[in-house]
Write a protein that holds these residues in place. Structure first.
Motif, PDB file in Angstrom:
ATOM      1  N   ALA A   5       7.778 -29.599 -10.387  1.00  0.00           N
ATOM      2  CA  ALA A   5       9.118 -29.729  -9.817  1.00  0.00           C
ATOM      3  C   ALA A   5       9.073 -29.425  -8.322  1.00  0.00           C
ATOM      4  CB  ALA A   5      10.084 -28.785 -10.528  1.00  0.00           C
ATOM      5  N   ILE A   6       9.107 -30.470  -7.534  1.00  0.00           N
ATOM      6  CA  ILE A   6       9.082 -30.318  -6.085  1.00  0.00           C
ATOM      7  C   ILE A   6      10.482 -29.911  -5.607  1.00  0.00           C
ATOM      8  CG2 ILE A   6       9.620 -32.737  -5.581  1.00  0.00           C
ATOM      9  CD1 ILE A   6       7.288 -32.489  -3.429  1.00  0.00           C
ATOM     10  N   ALA A   7      10.537 -29.283  -4.459  1.00  0.00           N
ATOM     11  CA  ALA A   7      11.830 -28.857  -3.910  1.00  0.00           C
ATOM     12  C   ALA A   7      12.719 -30.055  -3.613  1.00  0.00           C
ATOM     13  CB  ALA A   7      11.607 -28.046  -2.628  1.00  0.00           C
ATOM     14  N   VAL A   8      14.001 -29.787  -3.550  1.00  0.00           N
ATOM     15  CA  VAL A   8      14.996 -30.779  -3.146  1.00  0.00           C
ATOM     16  C   VAL A   8      15.415 -30.417  -1.728  1.00  0.00           C
ATOM     17  CG1 VAL A   8      17.326 -31.646  -3.585  1.00  0.00           C
ATOM     18  CG2 VAL A   8      15.797 -31.105  -5.509  1.00  0.00           C
ATOM     19  N   ILE A   9      15.426 -31.399  -0.831  1.00  0.00           N
ATOM     20  CA  ILE A   9      15.843 -31.182   0.556  1.00  0.00           C
ATOM     21  C   ILE A   9      17.194 -31.847   0.756  1.00  0.00           C
ATOM     22  CG2 ILE A   9      15.279 -31.549   2.997  1.00  0.00           C
ATOM     23  CD1 ILE A   9      13.178 -29.894   1.515  1.00  0.00           C
ATOM     24  N   ASP A 115       6.907 -29.219  12.204  1.00  0.00           N
ATOM     25  CA  ASP A 115       5.600 -29.405  11.579  1.00  0.00           C
ATOM     26  C   ASP A 115       5.186 -28.233  10.695  1.00  0.00           C
ATOM     27  OD1 ASP A 115       5.172 -27.646  13.691  1.00  0.00           O
ATOM     28  OD2 ASP A 115       3.347 -28.637  14.384  1.00  0.00           O
ATOM     29  N   HIS A 116       5.848 -27.089  10.834  1.00  0.00           N
ATOM     30  CA  HIS A 116       5.530 -25.942   9.980  1.00  0.00           C
ATOM     31  C   HIS A 116       6.291 -25.982   8.640  1.00  0.00           C
ATOM     32  CE1 HIS A 116       3.499 -22.133   9.527  1.00  0.00           C
ATOM     33  NE2 HIS A 116       4.583 -21.665   8.959  1.00  0.00           N
ATOM     34  N   THR A 117       7.375 -26.736   8.578  1.00  0.00           N
ATOM     35  CA  THR A 117       8.222 -26.767   7.381  1.00  0.00           C
ATOM     36  C   THR A 117       7.457 -27.160   6.123  1.00  0.00           C
ATOM     37  OG1 THR A 117      10.157 -27.247   8.747  1.00  0.00           O
ATOM     38  CG2 THR A 117      10.358 -27.674   6.384  1.00  0.00           C
ATOM     39  N   PRO A 118       6.671 -28.248   6.111  1.00  0.00           N
ATOM     40  CA  PRO A 118       5.971 -28.577   4.865  1.00  0.00           C
ATOM     41  C   PRO A 118       4.938 -27.524   4.482  1.00  0.00           C
ATOM     42  CG  PRO A 118       5.288 -30.072   6.623  1.00  0.00           C
ATOM     43  CD  PRO A 118       6.434 -29.257   7.152  1.00  0.00           C
ATOM     44  N   LYS A 119       4.398 -26.802   5.454  1.00  0.00           N
ATOM     45  CA  LYS A 119       3.455 -25.718   5.160  1.00  0.00           C
ATOM     46  C   LYS A 119       4.169 -24.600   4.407  1.00  0.00           C
ATOM     47  CE  LYS A 119       0.755 -26.727   9.256  1.00  0.00           C
ATOM     48  NZ  LYS A 119       0.346 -26.296  10.584  1.00  0.00           N
ATOM     49  N   ASP A 120       5.340 -24.209   4.920  1.00  0.00           N
ATOM     50  CA  ASP A 120       6.130 -23.154   4.261  1.00  0.00           C
ATOM     51  C   ASP A 120       6.571 -23.583   2.866  1.00  0.00           C
ATOM     52  OD1 ASP A 120       6.033 -21.118   6.106  1.00  0.00           O
ATOM     53  OD2 ASP A 120       8.086 -21.358   6.807  1.00  0.00           O
ATOM     54  N   LEU A 121       7.043 -24.821   2.744  1.00  0.00           N
ATOM     55  CA  LEU A 121       7.542 -25.284   1.448  1.00  0.00           C
ATOM     56  C   LEU A 121       6.425 -25.344   0.421  1.00  0.00           C
ATOM     57  CD1 LEU A 121      10.085 -28.031   2.558  1.00  0.00           C
ATOM     58  CD2 LEU A 121      10.521 -25.622   1.988  1.00  0.00           C
ATOM     59  N   ALA A 122       5.259 -25.831   0.827  1.00  0.00           N
ATOM     60  CA  ALA A 122       4.108 -25.831  -0.090  1.00  0.00           C
ATOM     61  C   ALA A 122       3.750 -24.393  -0.467  1.00  0.00           C
ATOM     62  CB  ALA A 122       2.923 -26.542   0.544  1.00  0.00           C
ATOM     63  N   GLY A 123       3.860 -23.490   0.493  1.00  0.00           N
ATOM     64  CA  GLY A 123       3.581 -22.078   0.226  1.00  0.00           C
ATOM     65  C   GLY A 123       4.552 -21.481  -0.778  1.00  0.00           C
ATOM     66  N   TRP A 124       5.847 -21.745  -0.614  1.00  0.00           N
ATOM     67  CA  TRP A 124       6.837 -21.245  -1.578  1.00  0.00           C
ATOM     68  C   TRP A 124       6.578 -21.832  -2.959  1.00  0.00           C
ATOM     69  CZ3 TRP A 124       8.763 -16.920  -0.621  1.00  0.00           C
ATOM     70  CH2 TRP A 124       9.284 -16.559   0.618  1.00  0.00           C
ATOM     71  N   HIS A 125       6.226 -23.111  -3.010  1.00  0.00           N
ATOM     72  CA  HIS A 125       5.948 -23.754  -4.287  1.00  0.00           C
ATOM     73  C   HIS A 125       4.823 -23.011  -5.020  1.00  0.00           C
ATOM     74  CE1 HIS A 125       6.065 -27.514  -6.795  1.00  0.00           C
ATOM     75  NE2 HIS A 125       4.991 -26.893  -7.257  1.00  0.00           N
ATOM     76  N   VAL A 126       3.738 -22.746  -4.301  1.00  0.00           N
ATOM     77  CA  VAL A 126       2.603 -22.040  -4.902  1.00  0.00           C
ATOM     78  C   VAL A 126       2.993 -20.612  -5.272  1.00  0.00           C
ATOM     79  CG1 VAL A 126       0.250 -21.203  -4.505  1.00  0.00           C
ATOM     80  CG2 VAL A 126       0.890 -23.526  -3.798  1.00  0.00           C
ATOM     81  N   CYS A 127       3.778 -19.949  -4.428  1.00  0.00           N
ATOM     82  CA  CYS A 127       4.233 -18.583  -4.749  1.00  0.00           C
ATOM     83  C   CYS A 127       4.979 -18.556  -6.086  1.00  0.00           C
ATOM     84  CB  CYS A 127       5.124 -18.027  -3.643  1.00  0.00           C
ATOM     85  SG  CYS A 127       4.247 -17.469  -2.182  1.00  0.00           S
ATOM     86  N   LEU A 128       5.860 -19.526  -6.299  1.00  0.00           N
ATOM     87  CA  LEU A 128       6.606 -19.577  -7.559  1.00  0.00           C
ATOM     88  C   LEU A 128       5.661 -19.817  -8.736  1.00  0.00           C
ATOM     89  CD1 LEU A 128       9.784 -21.535  -6.434  1.00  0.00           C
ATOM     90  CD2 LEU A 128       9.543 -19.062  -6.819  1.00  0.00           C
ATOM     91  N   ASP A 146      -4.304 -25.295  -4.703  1.00  0.00           N
ATOM     92  CA  ASP A 146      -2.951 -25.726  -5.076  1.00  0.00           C
ATOM     93  C   ASP A 146      -2.130 -26.042  -3.830  1.00  0.00           C
ATOM     94  OD1 ASP A 146      -3.638 -25.378  -7.705  1.00  0.00           O
ATOM     95  OD2 ASP A 146      -2.298 -23.690  -8.056  1.00  0.00           O
ATOM     96  N   TRP A 147      -2.241 -25.171  -2.813  1.00  0.00           N
ATOM     97  CA  TRP A 147      -1.501 -25.406  -1.580  1.00  0.00           C
ATOM     98  C   TRP A 147      -1.939 -26.739  -0.965  1.00  0.00           C
ATOM     99  CZ3 TRP A 147      -2.456 -26.346   3.512  1.00  0.00           C
ATOM    100  CH2 TRP A 147      -1.355 -26.254   4.369  1.00  0.00           C
ATOM    101  N   LYS A 148      -3.236 -27.008  -0.957  1.00  0.00           N
ATOM    102  CA  LYS A 148      -3.746 -28.263  -0.389  1.00  0.00           C
ATOM    103  C   LYS A 148      -3.242 -29.473  -1.174  1.00  0.00           C
ATOM    104  CE  LYS A 148      -7.757 -26.161   1.695  1.00  0.00           C
ATOM    105  NZ  LYS A 148      -9.180 -25.869   1.570  1.00  0.00           N
ATOM    106  N   PRO A 152       0.545 -32.191   1.236  1.00  0.00           N
ATOM    107  CA  PRO A 152       0.861 -33.604   1.535  1.00  0.00           C
ATOM    108  C   PRO A 152       2.105 -34.109   0.814  1.00  0.00           C
ATOM    109  CG  PRO A 152      -1.304 -33.414   0.473  1.00  0.00           C
ATOM    110  CD  PRO A 152      -0.766 -32.034   0.644  1.00  0.00           C
ATOM    111  N   ARG A 153       2.394 -33.547  -0.353  1.00  0.00           N
ATOM    112  CA  ARG A 153       3.604 -33.962  -1.075  1.00  0.00           C
ATOM    113  C   ARG A 153       4.859 -33.519  -0.332  1.00  0.00           C
ATOM    114  NH1 ARG A 153       3.298 -33.354  -7.304  1.00  0.00           N
ATOM    115  NH2 ARG A 153       5.238 -34.509  -7.069  1.00  0.00           N
ATOM    116  N   TYR A 154       4.794 -32.354   0.308  1.00  0.00           N
ATOM    117  CA  TYR A 154       5.948 -31.898   1.088  1.00  0.00           C
ATOM    118  C   TYR A 154       6.064 -32.646   2.410  1.00  0.00           C
ATOM    119  CZ  TYR A 154       7.419 -28.622  -2.379  1.00  0.00           C
ATOM    120  OH  TYR A 154       7.910 -28.096  -3.540  1.00  0.00           O
ATOM    121  N   ILE A 155       4.950 -33.056   2.991  1.00  0.00           N
ATOM    122  CA  ILE A 155       5.026 -33.939   4.166  1.00  0.00           C
ATOM    123  C   ILE A 155       5.723 -35.229   3.760  1.00  0.00           C
ATOM    124  CG2 ILE A 155       3.673 -35.402   5.724  1.00  0.00           C
ATOM    125  CD1 ILE A 155       1.645 -33.141   5.921  1.00  0.00           C
TER     126      ILE A 155
END
Length: 169
Positions: A5-9, A115-128, A146-148, A152-155
């Motif tokens: 389940a990817i985030a919703v923007i 450019d940092h936003t997809p990094k943070d979002l991927a990070g939150w995804h992995v944290c969950l 997992d982050w890697k 790209p999915r968040y980009i």
């Protein structure tokens, strides 16, 4: 175990929000402890600590260079809501006890997309995903891979905003 389940923007009048939703077969009390008990918090986010758990209190982020950055807690409803500063953004965890477990909403209110936003979002995804594994009594040793996978999915998720000229990625 990981969630697909990817985030919703969503674009807001001012800024954006990213919303993650998870359902876990654990009590809201158990999930709340993962968010607010420093011993449990360290298991899924080593740099983050609760300094003073109250509205107006703070979380602390260890920058890794000896600098500790305080982040104000804007909202606190014990057992259900924790919202705090995250750089220029706000991170808000909301828990809902349901018959079979707990529904968690994580919303990051973003002042801008960069450019940092997809990094943070991927990070939150992995944290969950790590929180879920810990709640299930499992380890989660593939954080970097997992982050890697998610980055790209968040980009890709943010690409329509880039094409509209709202973000530079």
């Amino acid at each position: 175990m990981t969630s697909d389940a990817i985030a919703v923007i969503e674009k807001l009048e001012k800024g954006y929000y990213a919303r993650f939703e998870r359902f876990w077969n654990h009590s809201a009390e158990q999930v709340w402890a993962m968010l607010t008990d420093n011993d449990k918090l360290a298991l899924w986010f080593a740099e983050l600590r609760v300094s003073e758990l109250r509205k107006g209190g703070s979380m602390t982020f260890d920058m890794g260079n000896g600098e500790l950055m305080p982040m104000e807690i804007f909202e606190l409803e014990p057992g259900t809501v924790l919202a705090f500063a995250w750089d220029d953004n706000v991170v808000r965890f909301e828990l809902h006890q349901e018959a079979e477990g707990c529904r968690l909403l994580l919303v990051e209110q973003l002042t801008e997309l960069n450019d940092h936003t997809p990094k943070d979002l991927a990070g939150w995804h992995v944290c969950l995903d790590v929180i879920e594994a810990l709640l299930n009594g499992q380890s989660h040793d593939s954080r970097d891979s997992d982050w890697k996978q998610w980055y790209p999915r968040y980009i890709e998720l943010l690409t329509p905003y880039r094409e509209q000229g709202n973000v530079s990625l």
